[in-house]
Design a protein around this motif. Structure first.
Motif, PDB file in Angstrom:
ATOM      1  N   ASP A 118      17.974  12.781   1.867  1.00 28.08           N
ATOM      2  CA  ASP A 118      19.182  12.754   2.700  1.00 28.08           C
ATOM      3  C   ASP A 118      18.925  11.820   3.875  1.00 28.08           C
ATOM      4  O   ASP A 118      18.155  12.162   4.771  1.00 28.08           O
ATOM      5  CB  ASP A 118      19.501  14.179   3.168  1.00 28.08           C
ATOM      6  N   GLN A 173      17.404  14.929   6.245  1.00 30.64           N
ATOM      7  CA  GLN A 173      17.954  14.058   7.277  1.00 30.64           C
ATOM      8  C   GLN A 173      17.089  14.087   8.544  1.00 30.64           C
ATOM      9  O   GLN A 173      16.750  13.059   9.086  1.00 30.64           O
ATOM     10  CB  GLN A 173      19.386  14.519   7.585  1.00 30.64           C
ATOM     11  N   SER A 214      25.998  15.427   2.014  1.00 35.81           N
ATOM     12  CA  SER A 214      24.891  16.401   2.084  1.00 35.81           C
ATOM     13  C   SER A 214      25.216  17.634   1.259  1.00 35.81           C
ATOM     14  O   SER A 214      24.371  18.170   0.548  1.00 35.81           O
ATOM     15  CB  SER A 214      24.617  16.801   3.530  1.00 35.81           C
TER      16      SER A 214
HETATM   17 MG   LIG Z   1      24.692  14.766   5.841  1.00 39.09          MG
END
Ligand SMILES: [Mg+2]
Ligand SMILES: Nc1ncnc2c1ncn2[C@@H]1O[C@H](COP(=O)(O)OP(=O)(O)OP(=O)(O)O)[C@@H](O)[C@H]1O
Lengths: 460, 226
Positions: B166, B90, B45
């Motif tokens: 992500d 995410q 990330s």
């Molecule tokens: Mg991550």
């Protein structure tokens, strides 16, 4: 982001938390309510004093006197002044009295000769014993020369549209109608009343007595030592109602023509020290409606040592008083607004904290710092608008509900309201509150703009 | 083209110092599909964030289309992000109390797309993720998979040349996940958008032409690079 989109987004997020928005806005609404009420009351009082002045004073007339209290509108000065014969004592209230320099008939005559003077009305002070009518009881009362610039409300009869009433006629206050045995206002018109005036025991009559070579016993029975009085008869031309804008204290005086007033005054005051000396005279200026001419006349009179007061000066004095009241109440409203500012700051701070993720996302998507802070400030502006509008509406509703009651309670007279709302004023008030709210939103908005998008997006 | 040159990222100071990225060198051509894989906490990330300019680097440089990110003024950086890039996070980061339409429209508002064009573009994007029937529904009423699709619609509505994703399928069942990946690869094919995907799904990584494996902030292995 376009400004319009910012505004829309802002209002949308406010709608998403309705209760909080409403509660924050209510704090401002209280301030707006107080301020709108203050403004309305001030409008009402200004209007009322305006009417009071215009119903009692001719704007082309000047009040002219010799005592400096006339020009200043304040109580008598505390410094002693040089004595002359024109100074006399006037009682004020029950216990105190002041010495006032009066304007003499000779001076009044001088004023009449001035090119800019249209007319001079003396302020006769007439003391009467009683008012009555054949077959009726006697009643106390007062008398005044008719003032054409006063606009009395009439119960019956008529007055000329301009100038003095006819010699021998009288305007009778409505309170006397029933007392003097008339059926109603209309019934009194054209009938006659009697007014009894007493003549003081003058220095002349004393001289006459002393030179008459009478013995004490003769004197005791002589008519000369008794107070003389005379009954004057007048025909009722009109019945006057007590209007809310009347300045009369206590019972309304009867009003007679200036010729009659002069006759009565001569009878009742001749031989006294104050005869032909007036507290003030009313000088009507030629074309006095023209402010320039009125001012020129004022200046000329002042340069000759007169003290002058125009109806404008008078209004200023009263207005000043109203303004002080307005400011005092307004300060409370202002404090309330200040308190509500903290409410907005608090709410917006919480909002920034709650929407950290949203802010982070917007920044990640390329929304500029300035736009983010704009968004939060606009939200505060909306809260200001909502609060201002709610408070003003509450104020207007209160005005509509209370006005009839207040008008009656305060004896303002029909057609006069204490609370007067002006649309432009309300709009300005709301705009000012929106500005205040926006400024309150500044700090939280800056916090939002400064957020690091990564930090913001990390919060789960 | 994205050039990552000798990039390091250090969090904190002194005792609390943590090196999240160390000496990363990558060159990603336009229209590429890149998978960043590695264990949890390895720095995937972080790499994605610094490549997009969301996070600052400690050393090295990142150059996109000849422009060095660290040297861009904030305004230019915002503009660049608003018009050229998009993100799928995410966790979806959609606004639950706004409608799907409002959610997808956000990038268009930020990029100052003319008002008249917006509705059409939002409709097209929602059509792509098969959410066209939900256009005026509140985002909070969507299922998990639908939310992720909504986030993708928001990412593709502006037809960006660079998409960062992500773990786009991390919260989805495999069938839905596949569908969404199909969609992203379709966009790569039709528009030529560069696709940079962080994932630990091996199948998904295998679909990308280029792969880079990160371990403890360093590149462990690379596949598909020239
Ligand atoms: Mg991550
Ligand atoms: N602000 C920060 N301060 C200190 N350390 C940080 C910070 N942000 C991330 N890290 C650390 O950097 C390392 C890399 O984090 P990163 O989020 O890039 O991992 P990741 O590979 O994406 O993991 P995952 O697969 O679980 O999402 C982690 O050890 C994390 O603890």
């Amino acid at each position: 982001m376009y400004f319009r989109d910012v505004v829309k987004r802002g209002s949308r997020s406010l709608r998403a938390s309705k209760l909080r928005t409403l509660l924050t806005a209510l704090a401002i609404a209280v301030g707006a309510f107080v301020l709108s009420l203050t403004l309305a009351a001030s409008n009402g009082l200004h209007d009322y004093t305006g009417k009071l002045i215009s119903n009692n004073f001719d704007p082309s007339e000047l009040i002219v006197g010799r005592d400096k209290t006339i020009g200043s509108g304040s109580a008598a000065g505390s410094d002693p002044q040089e004595y002359d014969d024109s100074i006399s004592t006037v009682s004020v209230g029950a216990k105190s009295s002041v010495q006032v320099k009066r304007i003499t008939e000779a001076e009044a005559e001088g004023l009449r000769q001035k090119p800019y003077v249209e007319k001079v009305r003396e302020n006769f002070q007439i003391t009467i014993r009683y008012i009555t009518r054949e077959g009726q009881k006697k009643y106390t009362g007062g008398a005044e020369p008719y003032n054409p610039s006063q606009k009395p409300e009439l119960g019956a009869g008529a007055v000329p549209s301009g100038g003095d009433i006819k010699t021998g006629s009288v305007l009778l206050p409505e309170v006397y109608v029933k007392l003097l045995g008339f059926q109603n206002d209309q019934d009194a018109i054209g009938k006659t009343i009697q007014v009894d005036i007493q003549q003081p025991f003058s220095t002349e009559s004393l001289k006459a007595l002393l030179t008459s070579n009478q013995t004490a016993a003769q004197l005791a029975n002589s008519e000369a030592v008794k107070a003389k009085d005379q009954v004057f008869s007048y025909t009722i031309a009109a019945v006057t109602k007590k209007t809310a804008t009347s300045l009369a204290i206590g019972v309304e005086p009867i009003r007679i023509s200036s010729t009659d007033a002069r006759e009565v005054y001569d009878f009742s005051a001749k031989g006294t020290t104050d005869y032909n000396k007036y507290l003030f005279v009313s000088v009507q200026v030629k074309d006095g409606a023209d402010a320039a001419k009125l001012n020129a006349a004022e200046d000329n009179l002042r340069s000759e040592g007169f003290y002058v007061q125009s109806s404008k000066d008078l209004q200023k004095t009263i207005t000043q008083f109203v303004n002080i009241l307005t400011i005092m109440v307004g300060v409370f409203g202002f404090i309330t607004v200040i308190a509500s500012v903290f409410g907005i700051v608090n709410t917006q701070y919480i909002s920034v904290l709650e929407r950290t993720r949203e802010i982070g996302l917007m920044k990640a998507l390329g929304m500029a710092r300035g736009e983010i802070s704009q968004l939060f400030m606009i939200e505060a502006t909306w809260i200001g608008l909502l609060g201002g509008a709610l408070g003003s509406i509450a104020g207007i509703v209160t005005g509509i509900a209370l006005n009839p009651y207040l008008t009656k309670k305060l004896d303002l007279g029909a057609g006069n309201s204490l609370l007067i709302y002006r649309p432009l004023q309300m709009a300005l008030l709301i705009a000012a509150l929106m500005l205040v709210a926006t400024i309150a939103g500044l700090l939280p908005a800056r916090k939002a703009a400064k957020l690091d998008p990564i930090e913001a997006l990390r919060t789960e | 083209m994205i050039k990552v040159k000798d990039v390091s990222k250090v969090y904190g100071k002194k005792e609390g110092m943590f090196t999240a990225l160390e000496n990363i060198n990558l060159t990603i051509p336009d229209g590429a599909t890149l998978a960043i894989v590695g264990k949890s906490g390895s720095g995937k990330s972080t790499l994605m964030h610094v490549m997009s300019g969301l996070d600052h680097i400690t050393a090295g440089s990142i150059i996109i289309d000849g422009k060095e990110l660290a040297k861009l003024k904030p305004k230019a950086m915002d503009r660049f992000r608003a018009t050229e890039m998009s993100f799928i996070f995410q966790s979806f980061f959609i606004e639950p109390n706004q409608s799907c339409y409002q959610n997808v429209m956000l990038p268009l508002e930020i990029a100052q797309v003319p008002r008249k064009k917006r509705r059409e573009m939002v409709k097209d994007a929602l059509l792509d993720v098969e959410l066209e029937s939900k256009i005026d529904t509140d985002a909070s009423k969507l299922s998990g998979g639908q939310k992720q699709r909504l986030a993708i619609a928001r990412a593709i509505v502006n037809k960006p040349s660079l998409i960062f994703a992500d773990e786009p399928t991390g919260n989805l069942d495999s069938a839905t996940g596949d569908k969404i990946m199909d969609l992203l690869f379709e966009l790569n094919k039709t528009l030529g958008s560069t696709l940079i995907i962080v994932t630990h799904d091996h199948d998904l990584a295998a679909r990308c032409k280029m792969q880079v494996r990160i371990k403890d902030g360093k590149i462990e292995s690379m596949k598909g690079f020239k």
